[in-house]
Design an enzyme around this catalytic site. Structure first.
Site, PDB file in Angstrom:
ATOM      1  N   LYS A 180     -69.294  -6.714  85.176  1.00 21.09           N
ATOM      2  CA  LYS A 180     -68.627  -7.293  86.353  1.00 21.09           C
ATOM      3  C   LYS A 180     -68.121  -8.717  86.047  1.00 21.09           C
ATOM      4  O   LYS A 180     -68.338  -9.221  84.956  1.00 21.09           O
ATOM      5  CB  LYS A 180     -69.565  -7.270  87.558  1.00 21.09           C
ATOM      6  CG  LYS A 180     -70.068  -5.857  87.907  1.00 21.09           C
ATOM      7  CD  LYS A 180     -68.945  -4.929  88.345  1.00 21.09           C
ATOM      8  CE  LYS A 180     -69.312  -3.455  88.288  1.00 21.09           C
ATOM      9  NZ  LYS A 180     -70.350  -3.029  89.209  1.00 21.09           N
TER      10      LYS A 180
HETATM   11  C1  LIG Z   1     -70.998  -1.857  89.861  1.00 16.48           C
HETATM   12  C2  LIG Z   1     -70.708  -1.340  91.191  1.00 16.48           C
HETATM   13  C3  LIG Z   1     -71.704  -1.091  92.133  1.00 16.48           C
HETATM   14  C4  LIG Z   1     -73.178  -1.147  91.796  1.00 16.48           C
HETATM   15  O1  LIG Z   1     -73.607  -2.336  91.259  1.00 16.48           O
HETATM   16  P1  LIG Z   1     -74.948  -2.391  90.384  1.00 16.48           P
HETATM   17  O2  LIG Z   1     -75.196  -3.863  90.250  1.00 16.48           O
HETATM   18  O3  LIG Z   1     -74.657  -1.722  89.082  1.00 16.48           O
HETATM   19  O4  LIG Z   1     -76.026  -1.700  91.149  1.00 16.48           O
HETATM   20  C5  LIG Z   1     -71.324  -0.704  93.404  1.00 16.48           C
HETATM   21  N1  LIG Z   1     -70.032  -0.536  93.740  1.00 16.48           N
HETATM   22  C6  LIG Z   1     -69.044  -0.730  92.856  1.00 16.48           C
HETATM   23  C7  LIG Z   1     -67.623  -0.554  93.307  1.00 16.48           C
HETATM   24  C8  LIG Z   1     -69.346  -1.120  91.555  1.00 16.48           C
HETATM   25  O5  LIG Z   1     -68.352  -1.273  90.665  1.00 16.48           O
END
Ligand SMILES: *Cc1c(COP(=O)(O)O)cnc(C)c1O
Length: 386
Positions: A180
């Site tokens: 992210k």
């Molecule tokens: C990465 C992601 C999540 C979940 O996040 P985590 O930190 O991996 O639990 C939820 N929604 C979207 C759109 C994502 O890209």
């Protein structure tokens, strides 16, 4: 292989983390509050609540808005499974809305058509890092007295009509997973302007208790009560120190993501077989992903063949995502399947995510473009195909 996304942890990030590790607090302590305040300021929200993942942020949000059995939440078909799973965690029913074909963002007209007496909330996902059509979604939510939630796990650093992501919905959720836009290893955050919601989120991340251990220590008291069922969804102090250090770099990193996207846009203009996703006006795109749609009528091969050909050129392309309603779990539990969201289903056959991350070198960007040129030239339909 050039990956599609990659974290960037520098010496100053490591120093900040080590300093927290050497302090008295490892889990929830002063650094969590510092990170929350910095995050709230960055996103223009009154409150920010740190949790252990983006999934925990989504789960806590569904709890905070009191989703329960019988409630429906409208979700887009084109997203990561966690965006939808959170509704099911709380016993709610996800109702899939199709996406707009040029942006792959939830289509406000589709949202409107899915509203029933049981609808409680709209969960918009800023797919690839582009904020959704929030003016349209807000007016639908207001007219029908629905809560508007943003899954902003892709769009930290973006904005819509000058307003930053994190202050566009009633509650917004973020992830700090390594791919992210900033990372804490695992981690997440929820932003809101509503102090009651913030209090519910804080209690939910800590077993449903009235006070966390840091608050009890400050008050010189051992006493707490459990007022509702919660979880251990806490973020640690050393992760918060890392997150704060990363957040300082986000503005520069977002610019770099946009530069890379501009290079791709310019390079692919010459290829009729490649269609980058459309970007709305008055939007700052955070480019968590750079997604192109292949025009399969102009190619003699499928997306999977293009995927393999690019992988053979050491380009770590990926596919985001298989529409959630096509997963076996949703078919079995909710009876969803092919035909429910035709735009998302057709897009799924032709999307590819190309490498984009701030640490990416100019040579890497050139390598992606060269590989794409080569693969398209080899497989396109028409007189120029080899
Ligand atoms: C990465 C992601 C999540 C979940 O996040 P985590 O930190 O991996 O639990 C939820 N929604 C979207 C759109 C994502 O890209």
């Amino acid at each position: 292989m050039i990956p599609y996304g990659r974290q960037w942890v520098e010496d100053d990030d490591i120093d900040a983390t080590l300093e927290a590790l050497r302090s008295d607090w490892l889990t929830t302590g002063p650094k969590v509050g510092d990170f929350e305040r910095a995050f709230a300021q960055f996103t223009g929200a009154r409150e920010a609540v740190a949790v252990s993942s983006g999934t925990a942020a989504l789960h806590a949000t569904m709890y905070a808005i009191a989703v329960s059995p019988g409630d429906e939440v409208i979700v887009p078909a084109m997203t990561f499974v966690a965006s939808v799973n959170c509704v099911v965690f709380q016993g709610g029913t996800p109702v899939f809305a199709d996406v707009s074909k040029d942006t792959l963002l939830i289509d406000p007209a589709q949202v409107k058509s899915k509203i029933t007496k049981r609808t409680k909330a709209i969960l918009a996902v800023d797919y690839a890092g582009q904020p959704c059509e929030y003016d349209a979604l807000r007016s639908i939510a207001d007219r029908h007295k629905l809560i508007l939630v943003a899954d902003a796990c892709h769009s930290l650093g973006g904005s819509y009509k000058g307003r930053p992501v994190g202050s566009l919905a009633d509650l917004s959720t973020f992830s700090f997973h390594p791919v992210k836009n900033i990372t804490t290893g695992e981690g997440g955050m929820i932003t809101t302007n509503n102090p009651v919601m913030a209090q519910r989120l804080r209690s939910f991340r800590n077993h449903g208790l009235t006070k966390d251990s840091h608050e009890r220590e400050r008050a010189g008291s051992w006493y707490y009560e459990m007022t509702d069922l919660g979880y251990n969804y806490r973020l640690t102090d050393f992760q918060s120190a890392l997150g704060m250090s990363q957040l300082r770099k986000l503005a520069v990193w977002t610019k770099r993501r946009q530069e890379i996207a501009c290079r791709y846009h310019a390079a692919f203009k010459g290829h009729k077989a490649l269609k980058p996703l459309a970007v709305q006006r008055e939007v700052r795109h955070a480019y968590h992903l750079y997604v192109i749609q292949l025009d399969l009528k102009r190619l003699r091969v499928s997306r999977d063949d293009v995927f393999s050909a690019l992988r053979a050129e050491e380009i770590g392309v990926n596919v985001h995502y298989m529409p959630v309603h096509l997963h076996p779990f949703y078919g079995q539990r909710f009876g969803t399947g092919p035909g429910n969201c035709p735009v998302a289903e057709a897009a799924y056959e032709r999307i590819l995510s190309l490498p984009i991350f701030p640490r990416m070198k100019e040579d890497d960007v050139n390598a992606v473009i060269a590989a794409m040129d080569k693969v398209v030239a080899t497989h396109r339909v028409g007189p120029h195909s080899s």
